[in-house]
Design a protein around this motif. Sequence first.
Motif, PDB file in Angstrom:
ATOM      1  N   ASP A 115       0.736  -1.094  -0.070  1.00  0.00           N
ATOM      2  CA  ASP A 115       0.110   0.080   0.128  1.00  0.00           C
ATOM      3  C   ASP A 115       0.944   1.346  -0.007  1.00  0.00           C
ATOM      4  OD1 ASP A 115      -2.430  -1.541  -0.134  1.00  0.00           O
ATOM      5  OD2 ASP A 115      -2.270  -1.419   2.290  1.00  0.00           O
ATOM      6  N   LYS A 116       0.189   2.268  -0.434  1.00  0.00           N
ATOM      7  CA  LYS A 116       1.082   3.515  -0.498  1.00  0.00           C
ATOM      8  C   LYS A 116       1.068   4.119   0.844  1.00  0.00           C
ATOM      9  CE  LYS A 116       0.206   8.523  -1.734  1.00  0.00           C
ATOM     10  NZ  LYS A 116      -0.924   9.380  -2.275  1.00  0.00           N
ATOM     11  N   PRO A 117       2.266   4.492   1.539  1.00  0.00           N
ATOM     12  CA  PRO A 117       2.224   4.865   2.820  1.00  0.00           C
ATOM     13  C   PRO A 117       1.582   6.150   3.114  1.00  0.00           C
ATOM     14  CG  PRO A 117       4.615   5.207   1.694  1.00  0.00           C
ATOM     15  CD  PRO A 117       3.472   4.628   0.813  1.00  0.00           C
ATOM     16  N   PRO A 118       0.988   6.453   4.254  1.00  0.00           N
ATOM     17  CA  PRO A 118       0.481   7.582   4.733  1.00  0.00           C
ATOM     18  C   PRO A 118       1.764   8.831   4.824  1.00  0.00           C
ATOM     19  CG  PRO A 118       0.662   6.320   6.684  1.00  0.00           C
ATOM     20  CD  PRO A 118       0.986   5.428   5.436  1.00  0.00           C
ATOM     21  N   ARG A 119       1.227  10.014   4.447  1.00  0.00           N
ATOM     22  CA  ARG A 119       2.446  10.969   4.849  1.00  0.00           C
ATOM     23  C   ARG A 119       2.450  11.165   6.360  1.00  0.00           C
ATOM     24  NH1 ARG A 119       2.334  16.050   6.310  1.00  0.00           N
ATOM     25  NH2 ARG A 119       0.091  16.376   6.149  1.00  0.00           N
ATOM     26  N   PRO A 120       3.811  11.057   6.804  1.00  0.00           N
ATOM     27  CA  PRO A 120       4.059  11.425   8.054  1.00  0.00           C
ATOM     28  C   PRO A 120       3.637  12.664   8.615  1.00  0.00           C
ATOM     29  CG  PRO A 120       5.981  10.324   7.073  1.00  0.00           C
ATOM     30  CD  PRO A 120       5.155  10.992   6.045  1.00  0.00           C
ATOM     31  N   GLU A 121       3.189  12.990  10.065  1.00  0.00           N
ATOM     32  CA  GLU A 121       2.792  14.383  10.378  1.00  0.00           C
ATOM     33  C   GLU A 121       3.930  15.167  10.159  1.00  0.00           C
ATOM     34  OE1 GLU A 121       1.265  16.194  14.512  1.00  0.00           O
ATOM     35  OE2 GLU A 121       1.291  14.172  14.208  1.00  0.00           O
ATOM     36  N   ASP A 122       5.335  14.875  10.453  1.00  0.00           N
ATOM     37  CA  ASP A 122       6.263  15.898  10.129  1.00  0.00           C
ATOM     38  C   ASP A 122       7.082  15.568   8.904  1.00  0.00           C
ATOM     39  OD1 ASP A 122       7.308  13.310  10.919  1.00  0.00           O
ATOM     40  OD2 ASP A 122       8.780  13.853  12.201  1.00  0.00           O
ATOM     41  N   GLY A 123       6.161  14.967   7.883  1.00  0.00           N
ATOM     42  CA  GLY A 123       7.046  14.701   6.784  1.00  0.00           C
ATOM     43  C   GLY A 123       6.483  14.639   5.514  1.00  0.00           C
ATOM     44  N   PHE A 139      14.123   1.470  -1.927  1.00  0.00           N
ATOM     45  CA  PHE A 139      13.935   0.511  -2.833  1.00  0.00           C
ATOM     46  C   PHE A 139      12.272   0.410  -2.988  1.00  0.00           C
ATOM     47  CE2 PHE A 139      17.919  -1.857  -2.566  1.00  0.00           C
ATOM     48  CZ  PHE A 139      19.082  -0.964  -2.815  1.00  0.00           C
ATOM     49  N   THR A 140      11.768   1.630  -3.346  1.00  0.00           N
ATOM     50  CA  THR A 140      10.246   1.535  -3.349  1.00  0.00           C
ATOM     51  C   THR A 140       9.678   2.894  -4.302  1.00  0.00           C
ATOM     52  OG1 THR A 140       8.256   2.012  -2.135  1.00  0.00           O
ATOM     53  CG2 THR A 140      10.270   3.241  -1.478  1.00  0.00           C
ATOM     54  N   GLU A 141       8.636   2.874  -4.880  1.00  0.00           N
ATOM     55  CA  GLU A 141       7.998   3.776  -5.484  1.00  0.00           C
ATOM     56  C   GLU A 141       7.622   4.896  -5.108  1.00  0.00           C
ATOM     57  OE1 GLU A 141       6.185   1.448  -9.592  1.00  0.00           O
ATOM     58  OE2 GLU A 141       5.044   1.404  -7.699  1.00  0.00           O
ATOM     59  N   ILE A 142       7.290   4.824  -3.887  1.00  0.00           N
ATOM     60  CA  ILE A 142       6.934   6.150  -3.082  1.00  0.00           C
ATOM     61  C   ILE A 142       7.333   5.776  -1.548  1.00  0.00           C
ATOM     62  CG2 ILE A 142       4.859   7.460  -2.125  1.00  0.00           C
ATOM     63  CD1 ILE A 142       3.235   6.679  -4.603  1.00  0.00           C
ATOM     64  N   MET A 143       8.027   6.796  -0.934  1.00  0.00           N
ATOM     65  CA  MET A 143       8.529   6.527   0.044  1.00  0.00           C
ATOM     66  C   MET A 143       8.215   7.645   1.030  1.00  0.00           C
ATOM     67  SD  MET A 143      12.767   6.747   1.451  1.00  0.00           S
ATOM     68  CE  MET A 143      13.292   6.575   3.027  1.00  0.00           C
ATOM     69  N   ALA A 144       7.745   7.514   2.430  1.00  0.00           N
ATOM     70  CA  ALA A 144       7.445   8.325   3.573  1.00  0.00           C
ATOM     71  C   ALA A 144       8.811   8.853   4.268  1.00  0.00           C
ATOM     72  CB  ALA A 144       6.500   7.868   4.461  1.00  0.00           C
ATOM     73  N   ALA A 145       9.152  10.086   4.374  1.00  0.00           N
ATOM     74  CA  ALA A 145      10.161  10.468   4.914  1.00  0.00           C
ATOM     75  C   ALA A 145      10.048  11.741   5.800  1.00  0.00           C
ATOM     76  CB  ALA A 145      11.149  10.819   3.941  1.00  0.00           C
ATOM     77  N   PRO A 146      10.907  11.733   6.974  1.00  0.00           N
ATOM     78  CA  PRO A 146      10.678  13.110   7.641  1.00  0.00           C
ATOM     79  C   PRO A 146      11.256  14.046   6.855  1.00  0.00           C
ATOM     80  CG  PRO A 146      12.298  11.678   8.556  1.00  0.00           C
ATOM     81  CD  PRO A 146      11.741  10.855   7.589  1.00  0.00           C
ATOM     82  N   GLU A 147      10.737  15.378   7.053  1.00  0.00           N
ATOM     83  CA  GLU A 147      11.229  16.424   6.081  1.00  0.00           C
ATOM     84  C   GLU A 147      12.629  16.923   6.658  1.00  0.00           C
ATOM     85  OE1 GLU A 147       9.667  21.359   5.593  1.00  0.00           O
ATOM     86  OE2 GLU A 147       8.063  19.416   5.430  1.00  0.00           O
ATOM     87  N   ARG A 148      13.000  16.660   7.776  1.00  0.00           N
ATOM     88  CA  ARG A 148      14.351  17.131   8.293  1.00  0.00           C
ATOM     89  C   ARG A 148      15.510  16.171   7.592  1.00  0.00           C
ATOM     90  NH1 ARG A 148      11.781  14.654  12.519  1.00  0.00           N
ATOM     91  NH2 ARG A 148      12.388  12.737  13.249  1.00  0.00           N
TER      92      ARG A 148
END
Length: 346
Positions: free
Chosen positions: A20-28, A119-128
């Motif tokens: 599944d597409k990951p949810p956007r992190p609150e800080d990311g 190694f993924t099409e969409i990645m959730a990452a912290p903005e920092r």
Amino acid sequence: MEAVMLHERGAAGPRLTRIDKPPRPEDGVLVRMLAASVNRVDLYMRDSGVGITHELPLVMGVDGMGEVLETAPDSAFKPGDRVILYPYDFCGRCRYCLAGDQPLCLRARIFGEHVDGTFTEIMAAPERALVRLSPAVDIHRAATLGVAYLTAWRMIFGKMATGPGRIVFIQGAGGGVAYAAMQLARMAGARVIVSTSGEEKLAHFRDLGVEAVDYRDGDMVKQVLVLTDGEGADLVIDNVGEKTWGSSLRVMARGGHLATCGATTGAHPSADIQRLFVRQLSIHGSTMGSLEEFRRLVRAFETGAFVPPIDSTYPLAEVPAAFARLEETNRMGKIVISIAEPEGTA
């Protein structure tokens, strides 16, 4: 969407998996990944992972870059921005983070090791953990910077910053970190001598104008001392470990420094303590670099101060083949995973 996930240890463990597409992190942010690169740590995760706190299945990959897909309203980024991933998810609150030394963060997590990676099409990452990247740069070369080049940057410019008039000796220069250290030391104006093996690799470095010696030669240390008029090297870079440790100590100049970031051939070499104190040698460990060091590295790359060599490129579905290539001794340069084309590319 698809990602390469490590399901179990061993060569059959990494598999292209629909998730599944990951949810956007609150800080990311969510990043549409364009390219990633493979590193030795990926093989370690595949085959062992001992000492790294994680749970399987896990999306693999430490290095990567892409385009911002989704942000918070108050984000410093906007959709479409080209970004590169700083490999650490750091807390930003401990004394090390507050001092600007994020690799020592007490709660650091590394992408592809502790948490889902690149190694993924969409990645959730912290903005920092994102650094803005010029859209003019080569996306495949940019994807190689996070581990090998950042680690090399700190070893070359960190505790014993090198530059003109310094001699740097680099063990096993065909490897990713060692090759990066060679490029950065030359960029800094130092004189560089490397060890490698095989006529093809020796010729490669000599064609670049780099002095090279064969580490299989029993007189390798003597060759380095002859090249330096008996002085030895001011800085030695060694990520090989037990097999090269003795020769690394013997080629050091009095008062010289040795920087180590790996132990691929073993972690328990002889300390040779008498040599250490008689010649007043310094040894320090190094792993990756700070966020500010990463920003400086990215800026140097964007100016064309160095160009990461690419050995080969594989699609996301062929990550296992990329791992096999990483294990081949005739490899020269980084191995890249091509994930998607930038938006607007025909």
